[in-house]
Design a protein around this motif. Structure first.
Motif, PDB file in Angstrom:
ATOM      1  N   VAL A 163       1.348  -4.838  29.064  1.00 52.35           N
ATOM      2  CA  VAL A 163       1.411  -3.489  29.611  1.00 52.35           C
ATOM      3  C   VAL A 163       2.724  -3.334  30.364  1.00 52.35           C
ATOM      4  O   VAL A 163       3.096  -4.215  31.139  1.00 52.35           O
ATOM      5  CB  VAL A 163       0.216  -3.242  30.573  1.00 52.35           C
ATOM      6  N   ASN A 164       3.434  -2.237  30.117  1.00 50.21           N
ATOM      7  CA  ASN A 164       4.662  -1.984  30.861  1.00 50.21           C
ATOM      8  C   ASN A 164       4.270  -1.507  32.255  1.00 50.21           C
ATOM      9  O   ASN A 164       3.663  -0.464  32.409  1.00 50.21           O
ATOM     10  CB  ASN A 164       5.515  -0.934  30.149  1.00 50.21           C
ATOM     11  N   ARG A 165       4.623  -2.273  33.265  1.00 58.55           N
ATOM     12  CA  ARG A 165       4.219  -1.957  34.635  1.00 58.55           C
ATOM     13  C   ARG A 165       5.392  -1.507  35.507  1.00 58.55           C
ATOM     14  O   ARG A 165       5.260  -1.396  36.711  1.00 58.55           O
ATOM     15  CB  ARG A 165       3.529  -3.164  35.257  1.00 58.55           C
ATOM     16  N   LEU A 166       6.537  -1.270  34.901  1.00 60.32           N
ATOM     17  CA  LEU A 166       7.686  -0.788  35.663  1.00 60.32           C
ATOM     18  C   LEU A 166       7.449   0.660  36.074  1.00 60.32           C
ATOM     19  O   LEU A 166       7.036   1.488  35.275  1.00 60.32           O
ATOM     20  CB  LEU A 166       8.955  -0.873  34.816  1.00 60.32           C
ATOM     21  N   CYS A 167       7.685   0.966  37.354  1.00 64.67           N
ATOM     22  CA  CYS A 167       7.534   2.327  37.849  1.00 64.67           C
ATOM     23  C   CYS A 167       8.471   2.525  39.028  1.00 64.67           C
ATOM     24  O   CYS A 167       9.085   1.576  39.512  1.00 64.67           O
ATOM     25  CB  CYS A 167       6.081   2.614  38.256  1.00 64.67           C
ATOM     26  N   THR A 168       8.587   3.746  39.493  1.00 63.06           N
ATOM     27  CA  THR A 168       9.411   4.051  40.657  1.00 63.06           C
ATOM     28  C   THR A 168       8.496   4.265  41.849  1.00 63.06           C
ATOM     29  O   THR A 168       7.677   5.183  41.856  1.00 63.06           O
ATOM     30  CB  THR A 168      10.271   5.309  40.404  1.00 63.06           C
ATOM     31  N   ASP A 216      -4.684   1.348  37.315  1.00 58.85           N
ATOM     32  CA  ASP A 216      -5.126   2.746  37.292  1.00 58.85           C
ATOM     33  C   ASP A 216      -4.057   3.669  36.705  1.00 58.85           C
ATOM     34  O   ASP A 216      -4.300   4.848  36.505  1.00 58.85           O
ATOM     35  CB  ASP A 216      -5.544   3.218  38.694  1.00 58.85           C
ATOM     36  N   ARG A 217      -2.863   3.113  36.430  1.00 60.11           N
ATOM     37  CA  ARG A 217      -1.732   3.833  35.819  1.00 60.11           C
ATOM     38  C   ARG A 217      -1.236   4.980  36.702  1.00 60.11           C
ATOM     39  O   ARG A 217      -0.526   5.854  36.252  1.00 60.11           O
ATOM     40  CB  ARG A 217      -2.067   4.369  34.425  1.00 60.11           C
ATOM     41  N   VAL A 218      -1.587   4.966  37.998  1.00 57.28           N
ATOM     42  CA  VAL A 218      -1.160   5.994  38.951  1.00 57.28           C
ATOM     43  C   VAL A 218      -0.469   5.343  40.148  1.00 57.28           C
ATOM     44  O   VAL A 218       0.609   5.771  40.561  1.00 57.28           O
ATOM     45  CB  VAL A 218      -2.370   6.839  39.432  1.00 57.28           C
ATOM     46  N   THR A 219      -1.096   4.307  40.714  1.00 59.25           N
ATOM     47  CA  THR A 219      -0.577   3.659  41.912  1.00 59.25           C
ATOM     48  C   THR A 219       0.645   2.813  41.567  1.00 59.25           C
ATOM     49  O   THR A 219       0.574   1.936  40.713  1.00 59.25           O
ATOM     50  CB  THR A 219      -1.654   2.765  42.551  1.00 59.25           C
ATOM     51  N   CYS A 220       1.765   3.083  42.251  1.00 62.10           N
ATOM     52  CA  CYS A 220       3.002   2.320  42.064  1.00 62.10           C
ATOM     53  C   CYS A 220       3.305   1.580  43.360  1.00 62.10           C
ATOM     54  O   CYS A 220       3.613   2.187  44.376  1.00 62.10           O
ATOM     55  CB  CYS A 220       4.145   3.260  41.679  1.00 62.10           C
ATOM     56  N   LEU A 240       3.315  -1.034  38.506  1.00 59.57           N
ATOM     57  CA  LEU A 240       2.252  -0.075  38.211  1.00 59.57           C
ATOM     58  C   LEU A 240       0.896  -0.768  38.117  1.00 59.57           C
ATOM     59  O   LEU A 240       0.720  -1.714  37.349  1.00 59.57           O
ATOM     60  CB  LEU A 240       2.565   0.652  36.901  1.00 59.57           C
ATOM     61  N   CYS A 241      -0.053  -0.296  38.900  1.00 50.25           N
ATOM     62  CA  CYS A 241      -1.413  -0.855  38.896  1.00 50.25           C
ATOM     63  C   CYS A 241      -2.168  -0.433  37.632  1.00 50.25           C
ATOM     64  O   CYS A 241      -1.741   0.453  36.899  1.00 50.25           O
ATOM     65  CB  CYS A 241      -2.175  -0.366  40.131  1.00 50.25           C
ATOM     66  N   TYR A 266      12.100  -7.260  35.962  1.00 49.42           N
ATOM     67  CA  TYR A 266      12.491  -6.056  36.691  1.00 49.42           C
ATOM     68  C   TYR A 266      12.094  -6.098  38.173  1.00 49.42           C
ATOM     69  O   TYR A 266      12.600  -5.311  38.968  1.00 49.42           O
ATOM     70  CB  TYR A 266      11.928  -4.791  36.030  1.00 49.42           C
ATOM     71  N   LEU A 267      11.207  -7.020  38.558  1.00 52.51           N
ATOM     72  CA  LEU A 267      10.801  -7.136  39.966  1.00 52.51           C
ATOM     73  C   LEU A 267      11.706  -8.071  40.769  1.00 52.51           C
ATOM     74  O   LEU A 267      11.589  -8.162  41.982  1.00 52.51           O
ATOM     75  CB  LEU A 267       9.359  -7.650  40.066  1.00 52.51           C
ATOM     76  N   VAL A 268      12.629  -8.772  40.078  1.00 50.85           N
ATOM     77  CA  VAL A 268      13.426  -9.818  40.709  1.00 50.85           C
ATOM     78  C   VAL A 268      14.916  -9.479  40.681  1.00 50.85           C
ATOM     79  O   VAL A 268      15.421  -8.963  39.689  1.00 50.85           O
ATOM     80  CB  VAL A 268      13.194 -11.163  39.969  1.00 50.85           C
TER      81      VAL A 268
END
Length: 160
Positions: free
Chosen positions: A26-31, A43-47, A40-41, A81-83
């Protein structure tokens, strides 16, 4: 009846085959709310801000930001992307700590234009060569004219 059984058997076989196929990650990159890199959690809403991942405090409803699979071998187990990798190969920081005005790497590589691609000092910052290791090329404007030298050239006391 035989045709119905064959259709049912084929559907069951297809369902089992699909269940065992490897799932695409799952792509979990978000702003995140601070306009920085986030996670990205489910729930696909909480970043969640990157630096809140693997901090031993669950920020996602299902705790996916603290799972062993993600946090087991930091920073290698984290998505890239988190590092942010500091100039020192043994040092790293979370991506949302890059360009935050603070010397998180210890050598200013997370604030340098060349390696971190940071913009010039923002509105709440004063550009100078700081005397304290915690800052790199900017100091918070709240430190201006406070009677304490924060810039080598004293511009924080006489110019800002």
């Amino acid at each position: 009846a035989v045709v119905a059984l064959l259709v049912l058997a084929a559907a069951l076989a297809l369902g089992l085959a699909l269940a065992f196929l490897p799932r695409a990650p799952v792509n979990r990159l978000c702003t995140a709310p601070n306009n920085k890199t986030g996670f990205l959690c489910d729930d696909r809403v909480t970043c969640v801000p990157a630096s809140w991942v693997c901090d031993r405090h669950s920020n996602c409803r299902n705790g996916e930001d603290e799972q062993e699979q993600l946090c087991g071998d930091l920073p290698h187990s984290l998505p890239g992307y988190l590092v942010f990798n500091c100039s020192n190969p043994r040092s790293w920081i979370y991506a949302d700590q890059r360009c935050n005005g603070m010397n998180d790497c210890g050598d200013c590589s997370d604030e340098a234009w060349s390696s971190a691609a940071c913009p010039p000092c923002g509105q709440g910052w004063w550009s100078c060569s700081p005397v304290h290791y915690e800052f790199c090329s900017c100091i918070p404007r709240r430190l201006c004219r406070d009677g304490i030298q924060h810039c080598w050239d004293w511009s924080d006391e006489f110019g800002c």
